[in-house]
Design an enzyme around this catalytic site. Structure first.
Site, PDB file in Angstrom:
ATOM      1  N   ARG A  79     -38.707   5.587  13.480  1.00 39.84           N
ATOM      2  CA  ARG A  79     -38.678   4.603  12.390  1.00 39.84           C
ATOM      3  C   ARG A  79     -37.964   5.144  11.156  1.00 39.84           C
ATOM      4  O   ARG A  79     -37.334   4.391  10.419  1.00 39.84           O
ATOM      5  CB  ARG A  79     -40.096   4.169  12.031  1.00 39.84           C
ATOM      6  N   LYS A 130     -53.390 -12.910  26.102  1.00 38.28           N
ATOM      7  CA  LYS A 130     -54.122 -14.125  25.746  1.00 38.28           C
ATOM      8  C   LYS A 130     -53.193 -15.259  25.376  1.00 38.28           C
ATOM      9  O   LYS A 130     -52.141 -15.028  24.792  1.00 38.28           O
ATOM     10  CB  LYS A 130     -55.002 -13.835  24.530  1.00 38.28           C
ATOM     11  N   GLY A 162     -46.102  -8.478  15.109  1.00 42.75           N
ATOM     12  CA  GLY A 162     -46.590  -9.750  14.576  1.00 42.75           C
ATOM     13  C   GLY A 162     -45.510 -10.527  13.830  1.00 42.75           C
ATOM     14  O   GLY A 162     -45.434 -11.750  13.932  1.00 42.75           O
ATOM     15  N   GLY A 194     -45.066  -6.266  20.022  1.00 48.26           N
ATOM     16  CA  GLY A 194     -45.202  -4.820  20.072  1.00 48.26           C
ATOM     17  C   GLY A 194     -45.301  -4.269  21.487  1.00 48.26           C
ATOM     18  O   GLY A 194     -44.609  -3.313  21.847  1.00 48.26           O
TER      19      GLY A 194
END
Ligand code: ADP
Ligand code: MG
Length: 404
Positions: free
Chosen positions: A42, A208, A384, A361
């Site tokens: 990162r 989900k 997200g 992710g």
């Protein structure tokens, strides 16, 4: 892209506050240990933006969150190891202060010369960060002449160092613009939302459906087809009346699944076969069964070969593919087969000229594990944030930046 980037402004001689994503993995969570950064991906990803600004005569004030500290007392989340890794990656010294805002930080910022790099302390050491406290945002903005947001993964949260600092910079008349990483995400994912190429196939999986109903709804409006795998498919199959044994099924989401199936029965494509096991374990004995033949004591942990074959056919000729959610429990090698095979099919589609974008992710991790990241058109760095953007939501950290 409709937002200004660092290429649209003059930064020569300016102090530039850059919100970066330096939320990197650390070697230890024990404050008594010597803590180091174990993966500087990162940090390296921010270098194009940082080097561009430095090459154009700016002095940098960098800030990021790191981990989930409750307060400054969680000193194991101090930015010191990040400062060392950053200095190493940049090849120049980095000044580190032990506060986010305050006298020491302000003095360090005031004495910066072009080419200097200052790293502030973990933004989440300040209680005002997550509350988007306007005083904290104003203190951050006060140290600089320009605000740059390059932390796409934090853009879906209105925090003081993201949305707040952008607004505060504008309030004092300075520019608030996107860095290169942010710009790349907006170009790639933004075009899929506003102006998608067709045929457009979305692939959804993961655990989900309850987390992702809005995303499925939005994709149903835009995409020509949605292929569904992973744990999410179990709930759809249960909604169709199949007995899914001990599989992960969200009973509460069955009415929503039924609604989606009724609204789009032709464009939602479900598995015809699954890989089942008797237990949730890496070495569980497994077999391939038709979705109508899942035993009472069996759970579906991957998509089967007939499903993969069908998915491959459905993807032929696609010009745009968005993939979110692994096709199975990819953390277990044995049940990563469907996910890996799909990643390979998508890599081939890119070779044929399609645009393939990965959001989420775990999906990005699965593609990385399959060693195919560089083959895809775009693998989003924001979990997200990428999903919220694809849902068609306006992300506060982006909305606050200056329009072109
Ligand atoms: P992303 O982070 O890419 O949005 P999710 O978090 O929605 O993806 O889903 C990833 C998780 O879904 C993984 O941990 C994976 O093990 C799980 N998963 C996928 N298929 C199944 C399945 N059939 N049963 C249970 N869990 C599954
Ligand atoms: Mg996930």
């Amino acid at each position: 892209m409709k937002k200004k980037t660092i290429q649209d402004i003059d930064v020569n001689g300016q102090k530039v506050l850059v919100r970066v994503d330096f939320n990197v993995p650390l070697s230890s969570k024990d404050p008594n240990d010597i803590i180091t950064v174990t993966d500087d991906t990162r940090i390296r990803a921010a270098l194009p933006t940082l080097n561009y600004l430095l090459d154009h005569g700016a002095a940098l004030i960098l800030c990021s969150h790191l981990g989930r500290p409750q307060s400054a007392a969680d000193s194991q989340f101090a930015m010191n190891p990040v400062a060392a890794a950053l200095s190493n990656a940049l090849g120049r010294p980095v000044i580190k202060v032990d506060e986010v805002v305050g006298e020491t930080a302000a003095e360090a910022a005031a004495s910066l010369q072009p080419g200097d790099v200052l790293l502030l302390e973990n933004t989440r050491f300040e209680a005002g960060e997550k509350k988007n406290d306007p005083h904290l945002a104003a203190e951050l903005a006060a140290m600089a002449d320009v605000y740059v947001d390059d932390a796409f993964g934090s853009a879906h949260r209105a925090h003081a160092s993201t949305e707040g600092a952008a607004q505060a910079m504008r309030a004092k008349g300075g520019p608030a613009v996107a860095g290169f990483l942010m710009g790349k995400e907006l170009d790639a994912l933004g075009s899929a939302v506003t102006d998608p190429a067709h045929p457009y196939v979305a692939i959804m999986g993961g655990a989900k459906i309850s987390d992702k109903i809005k995303l499925i709804d939005n994709l149903l409006n835009k995409a020509d087809k949605i292929l569904i795998g992973g744990g999410m498919a179990n709930t759809f199959l249960a909604a169709q009346g199949y007995n899914m044994g001990t599989s992960l099924v969200e009973q509460d989401a069955i009415p929503e699944a039924q609604r989606l199936l009724e609204a789009a029965s032709d464009s939602l494509i479900l598995p015809s076969d699954v890989v089942v096991a008797g237990e949730f374990a890496a070495d569980a004995a497994s077999e391939v069964v038709d979705v109508a033949a899942v035993g009472a004591n069996q759970m579906a942990l991957d998509i089967g070969p007939a499903t993969l074959h069908n998915f491959k056919g459905q993807l032929q000729g696609a010009q745009l593919v968005i993939w979110n959610g692994p096709m199975g429990v990819f953390e277990f090698e044995k049940f990563a087969v469907g996910t890996n095979a799909l990643a390979l099919i998508l890599a081939e589609l890119v070779d044929d000229g399609a645009e393939v974008m990965i959001g989420g992710g775990d999906s990005a991790a699965a593609v990385r594990k399959a060693d195919l990241t560089s083959k895809m058109t775009h693998v989003s760095t924001g979990g997200g944030a990428s999903l919220e953007l694809l849902e068609g939501k306006e992300l506060p950290g982006i909305a606050a930046l200056d329009d072109k």
